[in-house]
Design a protein around this motif. Structure first.
Motif: not given
Length: 227
Positions: A140-144, A172-183, A196-198
């Motif tokens: 997520r952009p806010k998690d970079v 930072g390409s994942l949606s901020d709508d997901i809970a977090g985590g990475v791909k 991702t956490l989801d």
């Protein structure tokens, strides 16, 4: 000796005898006819009574079977409604449970120390699964910034464990709508690992759902096989 003609009295006597004989024959014939008629009437009456009784029995049996079928349908309908209501209540309970789990992972993403530790673990796991020299880590952009810190720690551990080196690039390409985590995506982009956490929660739900159902509601008597 020549026969003599009958006188008037004798003729009358003979005629009376003939009349009496004919009358007797007629009475006997009438009695025979009456007896036969009575027998035929009795037979026909018995036949009609039997037919009517069979018709009544058939009608009663039809009504009895109809009542049994109606009772079974009503009982089946009631049973199905009860089962559906129970299944709905169980499903609502499970959804409440998973909602609580979702709140837990949301809380994890907000706890920076625990979240970076989690990210470091899943990124290291991804490195060891891919064994690629170049990996792109999508976040997520806010998690970079937090992901970059986790990559630094995971890269060191990866080298210590595998003896290899890896270069990881954060996007930072994942949606901020997901809970977090990475791909994690391999350098040639042929392999993608969804950490991702989801996705982890979804996999956990799928894998643990039968066990959770058993723990909460007991074994299902209608289910002979479990996955």
């Amino acid at each position: 000796m020549a026969s003599r003609p009958l006188n008037d009295d004798e003729v009358l006597s003979e005629m009376n005898k003939m009349v009496a004989f004919i009358k007797q024959e007629a009475l006997e014939k009438a009695r025979e006819i009456k007896v036969k008629a009575d027998e035929e009437f009795a037979i026909e009456k018995a036949k009609l009574v039997k037919q009517e009784q069979q018709a009544i029995d058939a009608q009663y049996e039809k009504k009895r079977k109809g009542a049994e079928v109606a009772q079974k349908i009503a009982q089946s309908t009631l049973t199905n409604k009860s089962r559906l209501k129970l299944l709905q209540q169980r499903e609502e309970h499970l959804q409440d449970l998973f909602s609580t789990a979702r709140e837990s992972i949301d809380a994890l993403a907000k706890d920076e120390g625990r979240y970076v530790q989690f990210l470091e673990g899943v990124i290291l796991q991804g490195f060891l699964s891919l064994l690629e020299p170049d990996v792109t880590v999508h976040a997520r952009p806010k998690d970079v910034n937090q992901v970059q810190r986790a990559i630094d720690g995971a890269t060191k551990q990866y080298t210590e464990i595998s003896g290899r080196t890896v270069t990881a690039t954060v996007k930072g390409s994942l949606s901020d709508d997901i809970a977090g985590g990475v791909k994690l995506v391999s350098g040639n982009e042929r392999i993608t690992l969804d950490n991702t956490l989801d996705e982890r929660l979804r996999l956990l739900e799928d894998r643990m759902l039968p066990e959770i159902r058993t723990d909460l509601f007991g074994p299902n008597a209608n289910r002979k096989f479990y996955t």
